[in-house]
Motif scaffolding. Structure first.
Motif, mmCIF file in Angstrom:
data_model
loop_
_atom_site.group_PDB
_atom_site.id
_atom_site.type_symbol
_atom_site.label_atom_id
_atom_site.label_comp_id
_atom_site.label_asym_id
_atom_site.label_seq_id
_atom_site.Cartn_x
_atom_site.Cartn_y
_atom_site.Cartn_z
ATOM 1 N N GLN A 226 -7.387 -12.802 39.384
ATOM 2 C CA GLN A 226 -6.654 -12.987 38.408
ATOM 3 C C GLN A 226 -7.116 -14.235 37.483
ATOM 4 O OE1 GLN A 226 -2.887 -13.713 40.957
ATOM 5 N NE2 GLN A 226 -2.102 -12.955 38.999
ATOM 6 N N ARG A 227 -7.210 -13.886 36.248
ATOM 7 C CA ARG A 227 -7.596 -15.107 35.312
ATOM 8 C C ARG A 227 -6.212 -15.621 34.733
ATOM 9 N NH1 ARG A 227 -12.790 -14.927 33.263
ATOM 10 N NH2 ARG A 227 -11.903 -15.830 31.055
ATOM 11 N N LEU A 228 -6.057 -16.712 34.751
ATOM 12 C CA LEU A 228 -4.716 -17.514 34.566
ATOM 13 C C LEU A 228 -4.864 -18.379 33.371
ATOM 14 C CD1 LEU A 228 -3.742 -18.429 38.199
ATOM 15 C CD2 LEU A 228 -3.073 -16.411 36.907
ATOM 16 N N ARG A 229 -3.891 -18.437 32.441
ATOM 17 C CA ARG A 229 -3.831 -19.652 31.479
ATOM 18 C C ARG A 229 -2.888 -20.351 32.023
ATOM 19 N NH1 ARG A 229 -0.954 -19.154 25.457
ATOM 20 N NH2 ARG A 229 -1.692 -21.133 24.621
ATOM 21 N N GLY B 83 3.934 -15.232 37.782
ATOM 22 C CA GLY B 83 2.862 -14.068 37.936
ATOM 23 C C GLY B 83 1.916 -14.214 39.034
ATOM 24 N N PHE B 84 1.803 -15.454 39.871
ATOM 25 C CA PHE B 84 0.993 -15.341 40.773
ATOM 26 C C PHE B 84 1.569 -16.634 41.829
ATOM 27 C CE2 PHE B 84 0.255 -19.173 37.995
ATOM 28 C CZ PHE B 84 -0.014 -20.148 38.880
ATOM 29 N N GLU B 85 0.958 -16.388 43.045
ATOM 30 C CA GLU B 85 1.321 -17.537 44.216
ATOM 31 C C GLU B 85 0.139 -18.504 44.275
ATOM 32 O OE1 GLU B 85 3.763 -17.758 46.440
ATOM 33 O OE2 GLU B 85 5.030 -15.902 45.365
ATOM 34 N N ALA B 86 0.797 -19.618 44.030
ATOM 35 C CA ALA B 86 -0.220 -21.030 44.129
ATOM 36 C C ALA B 86 -0.957 -20.898 45.471
ATOM 37 C CB ALA B 86 0.637 -22.210 44.179
ATOM 38 N N PRO B 87 -2.309 -20.903 45.752
ATOM 39 C CA PRO B 87 -2.994 -21.030 46.857
ATOM 40 C C PRO B 87 -2.642 -22.447 47.757
ATOM 41 C CG PRO B 87 -4.253 -21.871 45.220
ATOM 42 C CD PRO B 87 -3.013 -21.410 44.480
ATOM 43 N N ILE B 88 -2.354 -21.990 49.029
ATOM 44 C CA ILE B 88 -2.000 -23.157 49.783
ATOM 45 C C ILE B 88 -2.867 -23.493 51.017
ATOM 46 C CG2 ILE B 88 0.664 -22.629 49.658
ATOM 47 C CD1 ILE B 88 0.619 -21.391 52.245
ATOM 48 N N GLU B 89 -4.172 -22.584 51.204
ATOM 49 C CA GLU B 89 -5.067 -22.932 51.945
ATOM 50 C C GLU B 89 -6.039 -24.039 51.433
ATOM 51 O OE1 GLU B 89 -6.895 -19.704 49.451
ATOM 52 O OE2 GLU B 89 -4.947 -20.374 50.153
ATOM 53 N N ALA B 90 -6.783 -24.611 52.425
ATOM 54 C CA ALA B 90 -7.745 -25.657 51.882
ATOM 55 C C ALA B 90 -9.119 -24.998 51.264
ATOM 56 C CB ALA B 90 -8.166 -26.542 53.237
ATOM 57 N N PRO B 91 -9.418 -25.793 50.400
ATOM 58 C CA PRO B 91 -10.750 -25.226 49.577
ATOM 59 C C PRO B 91 -11.850 -24.970 50.555
ATOM 60 C CG PRO B 91 -9.621 -27.282 48.705
ATOM 61 C CD PRO B 91 -9.289 -27.069 49.893
ATOM 62 N N GLU C 62 9.679 -24.263 29.756
ATOM 63 C CA GLU C 62 10.429 -23.349 28.755
ATOM 64 C C GLU C 62 9.490 -22.816 27.842
ATOM 65 O OE1 GLU C 62 12.893 -21.160 29.760
ATOM 66 O OE2 GLU C 62 12.930 -22.100 31.558
ATOM 67 N N ARG C 63 8.965 -24.178 27.122
ATOM 68 C CA ARG C 63 8.302 -23.823 25.732
ATOM 69 C C ARG C 63 6.905 -23.265 26.278
ATOM 70 N NH1 ARG C 63 7.330 -26.192 21.046
ATOM 71 N NH2 ARG C 63 9.628 -26.508 20.981
ATOM 72 N N LEU C 64 6.230 -23.479 27.419
ATOM 73 C CA LEU C 64 5.085 -23.048 27.955
ATOM 74 C C LEU C 64 5.254 -21.475 28.423
ATOM 75 C CD1 LEU C 64 3.686 -26.089 29.909
ATOM 76 C CD2 LEU C 64 2.928 -25.341 27.681
ATOM 77 N N ARG C 65 6.419 -21.092 28.957
ATOM 78 C CA ARG C 65 6.583 -19.835 29.355
ATOM 79 C C ARG C 65 6.440 -18.930 28.017
ATOM 80 N NH1 ARG C 65 10.508 -22.180 32.898
ATOM 81 N NH2 ARG C 65 9.869 -21.670 35.252
ATOM 82 N N ASP C 66 7.262 -19.512 27.109
ATOM 83 C CA ASP C 66 7.463 -18.869 25.772
ATOM 84 C C ASP C 66 5.999 -18.506 25.074
ATOM 85 O OD1 ASP C 66 10.018 -18.819 26.171
ATOM 86 O OD2 ASP C 66 10.516 -20.391 24.847
ATOM 87 N N GLU C 67 5.188 -19.476 25.450
ATOM 88 C CA GLU C 67 3.695 -19.550 24.808
ATOM 89 C C GLU C 67 2.899 -18.557 25.633
ATOM 90 O OE1 GLU C 67 3.575 -23.901 22.552
ATOM 91 O OE2 GLU C 67 2.421 -23.425 24.578
ATOM 92 N N LYS C 68 3.161 -18.159 26.763
ATOM 93 C CA LYS C 68 2.691 -17.046 27.689
ATOM 94 C C LYS C 68 1.542 -17.802 28.464
ATOM 95 C CE LYS C 68 4.622 -13.855 25.581
ATOM 96 N NZ LYS C 68 6.002 -13.342 25.909
ATOM 97 N N HIS C 69 1.942 -18.893 28.922
ATOM 98 C CA HIS C 69 1.217 -19.753 30.028
ATOM 99 C C HIS C 69 1.527 -18.836 31.294
ATOM 100 C CE1 HIS C 69 0.482 -22.567 26.787
ATOM 101 N NE2 HIS C 69 -0.582 -23.089 27.761
ATOM 102 N N ASP C 70 0.624 -18.853 32.388
ATOM 103 C CA ASP C 70 1.049 -18.231 33.747
ATOM 104 C C ASP C 70 1.508 -19.496 34.479
ATOM 105 O OD1 ASP C 70 0.025 -15.686 33.327
ATOM 106 O OD2 ASP C 70 -1.693 -16.514 32.924
ATOM 107 N N GLY C 71 1.349 -20.884 34.342
ATOM 108 C CA GLY C 71 1.620 -21.981 34.969
ATOM 109 C C GLY C 71 1.222 -22.976 34.316
#
Length: 330
Positions: free
Chosen positions: A78-81, A310-318, A109-118
């Motif tokens: 996934q490519r995320l904004r 639109g995505f699940e934040a990764p919870i595993e260590a890098p 709310e504003r960022l959602r309206d601007e189509k940011h993913d997170g």
């Protein structure tokens, strides 16, 4: 009248920049801070991707403010904004009234309206406040180590020519980062404009502090006319700690890392740092010219991520097998 979220432009940004300076950068002069921010915001990347958001009352008074950066990440395929939120602050006279929460909720709310993913941020106040707003902490650890004075006998001398970064090295350093970060599940996708913005900021700091405390270092390792490794680091204002910001290397140039760290220490001159500190994968512990290495969870600057659905934040260590590691604060 309910406070309103606005994005400040031109001279109207001054009260917000002033607030950020007082809250986060009062150790530098006010004029130097304004000059740095205004120059950065006027750069090609800054003009497009760096905004000043504020919660203002009906008289235009800034109640709470933050910088907002338009960033790109990749999570698996996934490519995320993602909106980076930095230097968040609330008017000291109005704290504990819920204005920080109100500001971030309106901003989300504003960022959602601007189509940011997170949204993403680095928390210096702990995780609880942001977790209540839906952020999740990304696992991270800090390495701290006592540096060895002189060459570490565990490592062979590097065959690379170690030197300061030159603008002509840009494409090769960028390619090192891009090639290796493509193998990572979670990666920050740096546009060329962003790269140039970060490099110019690093070089500006190096010119301002040519040696000693607060010294900024950007080094590369070269073999046969090709850049095969690089390191960005910064000496702390008190001169005791070398903060490792980023390194990268080709598979055959692993031994450049301890040599680059040693060279960075030498570049600090009389203000030689005694310790190294990095928010980094554990493999770095095996590449440092250091002893008495310790690990602990990051508490000073916790990276937190909020998904808008639109995505699940990764919870595993890098992953520790990375050939490039970078700490992009904003």
């Amino acid at each position: 009248m309910k406070p309103e979220l606005v994005f400040l432009e031109g001279a109207a940004r001054a009260p917000a920049i002033e607030a950020h300076w007082r809250e986060w950068h009062a150790s530098r002069s006010r004029d130097a801070h304004f000059e740095h921010v205004e120059r950065a915001m006027a750069s090609p990347w800054g003009a497009r991707a760096w905004r000043v958001a504020a919660l203002c009352d009906k008289h235009g008074r800034v109640l709470s403010t933050a910088y907002v950066y338009d960033l790109r990440y990749r999570l698996a395929t996934q490519r995320l904004r993602v909106a980076g939120i930095g230097a968040l602050c609330v008017d000291p006279q109005l704290r504990r009234l819920g204005l920080g929460t109100q500001f971030l909720q309106a901003l989300h709310e504003r960022l959602r309206d601007e189509k940011h993913d997170g949204a993403a941020l680095y928390s210096r106040i702990g995780r609880e406040f942001y977790e209540r707003l839906g952020y999740r902490r990304l696992p991270s650890r800090v390495i701290e180590a006592e540096l060895i004075d002189g060459r570490d006998p565990r490592f062979e001398p590097s065959p690379s020519l170690l030197r300061e970064f030159d603008a002509r090295d840009f494409a090769q350093v960028r390619n090192l980062y891009n090639t290796s970060s493509a193998l990572q599940r979670w990666a920050f996708l740096r546009e060329d404009e962003y790269w140039r913005h970060r490099i110019e900021a690093q070089l500006e700091r190096a010119q301002r502090f040519p040696r000693g405390r607060a010294r900024s270092v950007f080094l590369v390792g070269e073999r046969d006319g090709r850049v095969v490794s690089y390191l960005r680091a910064m000496n702390s204002p008190d001169g005791d700690v070398l903060q490792l910001l980023e390194y990268g290397f080709e598979p055959g140039a692993r031994d450049d890392v301890p040599a680059l760290v040693s060279r960075a220490v030498e570049a600090c001159g009389d203000a030689r740092p005694l310790r190294a500190r990095a928010l980094a994968p554990s493999r770095l512990a095996n590449l440092l010219p250091a002893r008495a290495t310790t690990w602990h969870a990051e508490r000073r600057s916790i990276f937190m991520l909020k998904s808008f659905g639109g995505f699940e934040a990764p919870i595993e260590a890098p992953q520790d097998e990375r050939l490039v590691w970078a700490s992009d604060s904003f």
